[in-house]
Design a protein around this motif. Sequence first.
Motif, PDB file in Angstrom:
ATOM      1  N   ALA A  16      21.475 103.311  -4.622  1.00 26.25           N
ATOM      2  CA  ALA A  16      21.518 104.770  -4.469  1.00 26.25           C
ATOM      3  C   ALA A  16      21.524 105.458  -5.834  1.00 26.25           C
ATOM      4  O   ALA A  16      20.886 106.490  -6.032  1.00 26.25           O
ATOM      5  N   THR A  69      18.092 105.667  -7.280  1.00 28.65           N
ATOM      6  CA  THR A  69      17.320 106.729  -6.629  1.00 28.65           C
ATOM      7  C   THR A  69      17.638 108.092  -7.237  1.00 28.65           C
ATOM      8  O   THR A  69      16.745 108.876  -7.577  1.00 28.65           O
ATOM      9  N   ARG A  72      16.348 108.535 -10.882  1.00 27.61           N
ATOM     10  CA  ARG A  72      14.937 108.934 -10.967  1.00 27.61           C
ATOM     11  C   ARG A  72      14.777 110.405 -10.597  1.00 27.61           C
ATOM     12  O   ARG A  72      13.988 111.133 -11.212  1.00 27.61           O
ATOM     13  N   ARG A  73      15.542 110.853  -9.585  1.00 26.87           N
ATOM     14  CA  ARG A  73      15.387 112.241  -9.129  1.00 26.87           C
ATOM     15  C   ARG A  73      15.796 113.239 -10.207  1.00 26.87           C
ATOM     16  O   ARG A  73      15.145 114.257 -10.413  1.00 26.87           O
TER      17      ARG A  73
END
Length: 316
Positions: free
Chosen positions: A79, A82, A85-86
């Motif tokens: 998580a 993720t 990267r966001r």
Amino acid sequence: MEKEGSARASRPTAMARHIAPDAAIWVIETVRAGQVGQAHALAGRLGNSFRRVRDVATAEADGQPPHLILTSGVNGGLAGLTLGRRFDAPVVHCASQFARVTRGRPFDMTIVPSVRPRDLRDDRVMSVFGPLTPVSPMLFDRARRLWSERLDHLPEPRIAAVLDSGAHMTPSLANESARRLALMVQDHYGSVLLSVADGVSREVADSFVAGLGSCFNLVWRHGEPDDDPTLGFMACSDAVVVFCGRPATLVDAAASDLPVFVGEAPGLFGTRNAIVKNLIAADYVRVLDEGFSPWPRQPLDEAGRAAAFLRQRFGL
């Protein structure tokens, strides 16, 4: 792939140039409700506010994107990548099988409990003694102030004993260990302050308490309505003895400035045996033998050491 790796490796240097006065730190970890995981323990030592993220899918920056993301556990690590990267934020992962298998490569940095911690050789991997915990030398000082008035009436020397969760501990072995401890304490006209940890069976706990016999003692068992006094017991004692010690329990005890002993020689700790042996080899812990004599050593503070490195590297 080569390009992406180069960009991620250079990110910490770029971030260090922009030091935020109140950096946003996000914590994502896979732990049961109410528990403090390794990422949370590390975040608490950084000296910045932090946010625990529960639902990654709906996580928004709310005006301030994360400056650093700390993760622990396999699901927490995935998580965190993720979100990293966001929001284009570096991700630091605290120990899991995932980190060991991948050698930490998806992350900007990994902190891995090791049986042989060493100086930082790869600037993306740091090895530490045992798991990171919230207990620190400062927390021991605070516990000593809070508990000293309540425990000062107990006979000295006071020996804090922790009966930890261990599969090899049988009722007969518990009784034998307690009898031996009681005899050593009675020789000095002292007292035992016993904490029975979560996971210890009633039969083992009852047998240990019975083994203390007439030795002056104070007993607290996990699940009792009072606040957990384990840290206070240790902080206000002259020595600590841990039976069936989990690595986290031994790391907590070694954060004190007290002599810390294991109640049995290594060889009965199963998969934890190597970590116990290494703590002994580094002289943070000794095997209980004839007495409770102290020796010169520095309190163990691996979370503090890791936090100091992260503050410098990521400009916190």
